[in-house]
Design an enzyme around this catalytic site. Structure first.
Site, short mmCIF file in Angstrom:
data_model
loop_
_atom_site.label_atom_id
_atom_site.label_comp_id
_atom_site.label_asym_id
_atom_site.label_seq_id
_atom_site.Cartn_x
_atom_site.Cartn_y
_atom_site.Cartn_z
N ASP A 303 91.90 6.68 35.93
CA ASP A 303 91.78 6.74 35.07
C ASP A 303 92.49 5.46 33.75
O ASP A 303 92.53 5.57 32.93
CB ASP A 303 91.88 8.12 33.32
CG ASP A 303 90.96 7.69 32.11
OD1 ASP A 303 89.73 6.22 32.61
OD2 ASP A 303 90.98 7.91 31.53
N HIS A 307 94.46 -2.26 28.20
CA HIS A 307 94.18 -3.13 27.33
C HIS A 307 94.71 -4.16 26.75
O HIS A 307 96.22 -4.20 27.22
CB HIS A 307 93.98 -2.01 26.04
CG HIS A 307 92.92 -0.64 26.00
ND1 HIS A 307 91.47 -1.45 25.96
CD2 HIS A 307 93.21 0.53 26.64
CE1 HIS A 307 90.53 -0.06 26.47
NE2 HIS A 307 91.92 0.95 26.40
#
Length: 428
Positions: A303, A307
């Site tokens: 996953d 960011h």
């Protein structure tokens, strides 16, 4: 292409052997091998595994190239020992058409650090209202077999049923982000003792477990395959275990961070620990480890959710959810599963290469380390110990929860069809 002789590697953690790569394939595995003109890699007892396969990666391109690109993401993958990754559909535009998935697929081919298999969206725009072009994405050059609205749950039971029916026709699988949206409105972390003490909105375990229970029953009714993304609670483990005992065709993944970290870390209010599903309790962590060991949970998936700095270096409530994971995944699995005696290295190969390749139908990956097989391989120095320094990451983003933490193991080499993508810990 040249020949490569890997000398003295512990294949799947077994006794040291030599492995000869000739071009794109493994030519021979045995003791005392030699080859004229071959490049020799002295493994010195390092563990040789098939190239890792990640069924759950966010590469962000197209649309959020400030976070990651296919190039930087696949470089991070090669650094972590991966030879194939499945790219999630929540891009801008969403990967809900043949055109977008083909774009991502061709970018992976162009950059060449690992194979990129796009995941197609289940619904148009990830909006949960109308099925996307599942058949067209499967028939495209990308050959999509996995479909997911990850980041959002397919919460409409009728839409989920129709998706399961549709993908059954070509052997596809729907990968569900199990999160009942009404139960998680305003959620900031795991619902429990810590959330109550901190006064943060809680994400209850039942929000995950209720969707998993519904979807395994739908999969049984339809006779189709369903995959559970980032399973995170002890209750979810029990539901999947029950479903498998009934013969339901369900598979499940766990992330490295859910195998190691707990909601106690949220007391720091450091947004690097903000993730969806949230970090759970110590009890959940141990249940997940046991389930991965006994096969209830089939695979480890990162996953990997990059960011940019400004989306994480802010107050907790405003921070984006997610962690990078491709470059640290194997180290976390070594610490939580191998060093604890729950899995051996053959088990790691199963959970991080063989099974994810099987679930995603990744041809040429997750294959045995034997003569005639594609030379998709990686070498890990299991004796290494070192602190995580995100400044050295190949990923464009640095939002790792492990900064400064000592982790075991270091990937030293990765080969994609006989071509080195990582040599002595450095990208080629």
């Amino acid at each position: 292409m040249s020949k490569i002789l890997i000398r003295g590697a512990k294949v799947l953690g077994g006794e040291p052997q030599d492995v000869l790569i000739d071009g794109r394939t493994i030519a021979e595995v045995g003791s005392g091998l030699s080859a004229d003109g071959a490049e020799v890699v002295e493994a010195d007892g390092k563990v040789l595994l098939p190239g890792l396969v990640d069924l759950h990666t966010h590469l962000r391109e197209p649309g959020r190239e400030d976070s990651e690109t296919v190039l930087t993401g696949t470089r991070a993958a090669a650094s972590g020992g991966y030879t194939a990754v499945f790219a999630m559909a929540n891009t801008f535009p969403v990967a809900d058409t043949a055109g977008v998935v083909e774009q991502v697929y061709r970018l992976g081919q162009q950059h060449g650090y690992c194979d990129v298999q796009p995941i197609g969206a289940v619904t148009v725009g990830l909006e949960g209202r109308k099925l996307a072009e599942l058949g067209a994405m499967h028939e495209s050059a990308a050959g999509v077999t996995v479909f997911s609205d990850d980041g959002k749950c397919v919460d409409d039971a009728v839409i989920m049923r129709r998706a399961l029916e549709y993908v059954k026709a070509f052997g596809g699988v729907v990968a569900q982000h199990a999160q009942e949206p009404r139960l998680t409105e305003g959620a900031q972390m795991n619902e429990g003792v810590v959330s109550a003490e901190l006064g943060l909105g809680g994400w209850p375990a039942v929000a995950e477990e209720s969707i998993i229970a519904r979807d395994v029953l739908l999969a049984e009714h339809v006779g189709s395959r369903v995959h559970i993304c980032h399973l995170s609670t002890a209750g979810s483990v029990e539901i999947v275990r029950w479903a498998k005992s009934r013969g339901i065709d369900v598979t499940a993944e766990v992330t490295p961070h859910h195998l190691l970290l707990t909601d106690e870390l949220v007391r720091t209010y450091n947004p690097v620990y903000k993730v969806n599903p949230p970090l759970r309790t110590e009890r959940d962590v141990h249940a997940l480890r046991e389930a991965l060991a006994d096969g209830t949970i089939d695979i480890v998936a990162t996953d990997h959710a990059p960011h940019p700095h400004e989306d994480k270096d802010c107050e907790w409530a405003a921070a984006a959810m997610g962690m990078v994971g491709l470059e640290t995944a194997l180290s976390v699995v070594q610490q939580t599963m191998v060093d604890t005696g729950l899995l051996d290295w053959a088990g790691v190969a199963d959970r991080m290469s063989f099974k994810p390749a099987e679930i995603g139908r990744a041809a040429g990956h997750g294959r045995p380390v034997s003569a005639g097989e594609p030379a998709n391989l990686m070498l890990v120095d299991t004796a290494y110990r070192g602190s995580v320094d995100p400044a050295g990451f190949a990923s464009r983003s640095r939002n790792t929860p492990y900064e400064g933490r000592e982790l075991p193991g270091r990937v030293t080499h990765t080969w994609l069809r006989g071509k080195a993508t990582l040599v002595d810990g450095k990208l080629t």
